[in-house]
Write an enzyme that holds these catalytic residues in place. Structure first.
Site, PDB file in Angstrom:
ATOM      1  N   ASP A 187    -100.246 -20.939  51.301  1.00  0.00           N
ATOM      2  CA  ASP A 187     -98.917 -21.388  51.720  1.00  0.00           C
ATOM      3  C   ASP A 187     -97.891 -20.356  51.246  1.00  0.00           C
ATOM      4  O   ASP A 187     -97.820 -20.041  50.049  1.00  0.00           O
ATOM      5  CB  ASP A 187     -98.617 -22.758  51.124  1.00  0.00           C
ATOM      6  N   ASN A 195     -86.673 -18.487  56.405  1.00  0.00           N
ATOM      7  CA  ASN A 195     -86.244 -18.730  57.787  1.00  0.00           C
ATOM      8  C   ASN A 195     -84.746 -18.985  57.863  1.00  0.00           C
ATOM      9  O   ASN A 195     -84.042 -18.459  58.736  1.00  0.00           O
ATOM     10  CB  ASN A 195     -86.991 -19.933  58.368  1.00  0.00           C
ATOM     11  N   HIS A 200     -85.417 -16.976  62.149  1.00  0.00           N
ATOM     12  CA  HIS A 200     -86.759 -17.366  62.572  1.00  0.00           C
ATOM     13  C   HIS A 200     -87.550 -16.202  63.144  1.00  0.00           C
ATOM     14  O   HIS A 200     -88.785 -16.191  63.061  1.00  0.00           O
ATOM     15  CB  HIS A 200     -86.673 -18.513  63.584  1.00  0.00           C
ATOM     16  N   ASP A 204     -91.182 -15.358  61.969  1.00  0.00           N
ATOM     17  CA  ASP A 204     -92.346 -15.184  62.846  1.00  0.00           C
ATOM     18  C   ASP A 204     -93.038 -13.850  62.575  1.00  0.00           C
ATOM     19  O   ASP A 204     -94.271 -13.757  62.599  1.00  0.00           O
ATOM     20  CB  ASP A 204     -91.925 -15.257  64.313  1.00  0.00           C
ATOM     21  N   GLU A 231     -96.244 -22.643  57.830  1.00  0.00           N
ATOM     22  CA  GLU A 231     -96.574 -21.497  56.987  1.00  0.00           C
ATOM     23  C   GLU A 231     -97.872 -21.736  56.223  1.00  0.00           C
ATOM     24  O   GLU A 231     -98.166 -21.043  55.254  1.00  0.00           O
ATOM     25  CB  GLU A 231     -95.444 -21.207  56.001  1.00  0.00           C
TER      26      GLU A 231
END
Length: 331
Positions: A187, A195, A200, A204, A231
Site C-alpha cells: 500500500d 493525489n 490525479h 496515476d 493504491e
C-alpha cells in the site's frame, strides 16, 4: 443346386457387396469431409509418439504440410518445450485409459502462439490401446478476452477478481511442491494526500510506475501481481523459506524509494514510499485463503500504524515468543 441358381446367388451376393462398398465409400466421404472442414485440429499418435493421422487444419501451424506429419515423431515436428507438453498429455490419456482435457500451445505460420483446448482419448483395438486421438479447438481469442477481463485497465496488472481464484490455486500448488507461499500486501503511503496535492494524473503516473516495478520483480513461473484497489497491490509467490520472502519484500520497499518520486506529505523521506504486510504460509499449514489474506491485511495495518515505509510479517504480531524474536531481528 443348379448352375443357374449358383449364378443367381452369386449375383445377389455381388449386389450386396456393392451396396456395402457404396456405404463404406459414403462413410469415408463423410469422414473425410469432417476431417477436412472441421474448425479444429484432429490428430492421432501411436504409443511411441509418431503421427498417424492429421487433418487439413494442421496447415495453419508452423511446420510441414498436413500430410507430411504422418510417420514423424512429435519431437521431430515441434520445439522441445511444446513437444513435451503435447506428449505428456498423450501419455496421460494413454496411461489413465480415459479422456483428458488440457490447454496446449502451438505456433502458427505467422509466428504467433495460439492456445488450444484439447480433448485426448485412447484408441483401442481388441481392448489394447494402439494410439491416442486429439481434438483441439483454438481458444486464443477467448483467452485474450479473459485476459482483458482479468486485467486492471490502468496498470495492466491482474485485478481483484482473478486474485481470489489465484490464491486458492497457488496455495494448493505450493503445498504439492512442498514450498512456502508468500502473500505480500502493498500500500502506497499517504497516497490520498499525494493525489490531493499533486493531482490525479501524477497519482496515476505513480501507480503505473509501481506496477512496472512489480511486474519486473515478479517474473518467475508462479509469481503473480494484482492491483486490488486504488493504491493497494498484492503479490503471490512461492519461495524456499520465510527468510527469502522477507528479503524479497524488503527489496521491493527499497526499490520504491529508488523510484525517486516526490511526495511532500511523506514525513522523513519526502519521497514515494510503500508499506508491506507479509503472510508466509509453510507447506501444508492448516490455514485457508481467507485467513491468509486477513493476516496479511493485519500485518499491513501494523506497518501503517507503526510508521509506514516498512515490512511487517504477520508472525511478528501473533503474540508468540517466536514472533517477538523475529521482530527484534527485523527492527
Amino acid at each position: 443346386m443348379s448352375d443357374k441358381s449358383k449364378i443367381e446367388k452369386l449375383k445377389t451376393r455381388i449386389a450386396e457387396l456393392e451396396k456395402e462398398l457404396n456405404g463404406l465409400r459414403s462413410t469415408e466421404k463423410i469422414f473425410n469431409a469432417i476431417m477436412d472442414n472441421a474448425p479444429a485440429l484432429i490428430s492421432a499418435k501411436d504409443t511411441q509418439g509418431n503421427i498417424i493421422l492429421t487433418n487439413q487444419q494442421f496447415g495453419s501451424l508452423a511446420g510441414p504440410a498436413p500430410e507430411d506429419y504422418i510417420g514423424k515423431n512429435v519431437y521431430d515436428l515441434f520445439p522441445k518445450e511444446i513437444a513435451d507438453e503435447l506428449w505428456k498429455n498423450d501419455c496421460l490419456a494413454r496411461d489413465s485409459n480415459s479422456s483428458i482435457e488440457a490447454e496446449e500451445n502451438v505456433e502458427h505460420k505467422d509466428g504467433s502462439m495460439h492456445t488450444y483446448f484439447t480433448v485426448k482419448f485412447p484408441l483401442k483395438r481388441d481392448e489394447d490401446i494402439f494410439a491416442t486421438c486429439a481434438f483441439s479447438i483454438d481458444i486464443t481469442n477467448l483467452k485474450r478476452a479473459q485476459e482483458e477481463r482479468d486485467r486492471d485497465s490502468l496498470t495492466g496488472l491482474y485485478n481483484r477478481r482473478l486474485f481470489y481464484k489465484s490464491i486458492i490455486d497457488e496455495q494448493k500448488r505450493a503445498s504439492r511442491s512442498n514450498a512456502y507461499l508468500a502473500l505480500l500486501m502493498l500500500d502506497l503511503d499517504h497516497f490520498k494526500e499525494l493525489n490531493d496535492n499533486l493531482g490525479h494524473l501524477y497519482g496515476d503516473e505513480v501507480l503505473v510506475a509501481l506496477a512496472k516495478l512489480l511486474h519486473t520483480r515478479f517474473r518467475r513461473l508462479g509469481d503473480y501481481v494484482f492491483r486490488i484497489g486504488g493504491e493497494e497491490f498484492v503479490a503471490l509467490l512461492t519461495c524456499q523459506n520465510a527468510e527469502e520472502a522477507v528479503a524479497i519484500a524488503e527489496s521491493i520497499r527499497t526499490d520504491v524509494l529508488d523510484l525517486d518520486y516526490v511526495h511532500p506529505n511523506n514525513e522523513g523521506t519526502g519521497k514515494l514510499s510503500i508499506s508491506i504486510g507479509l503472510k508466509i504460509v509453510a507447506p501444508n499449514e492448516p490455514i485457508d485463503h481467507e485467513e491468509i489474506f486477513r493476516q496479511a491485511d493485519q500485518a499491513l495495518y501494523q506497518a501503517k500504524t507503526h510508521g509506514r515505509n516498512q515490512v511487517v510479517s504477520a508472525s511478528l504480531w501473533d503474540g508468540t515468543q517466536e514472533g517477538q524474536q523475529q521482530e527484534k531481528q527485523l527492527s
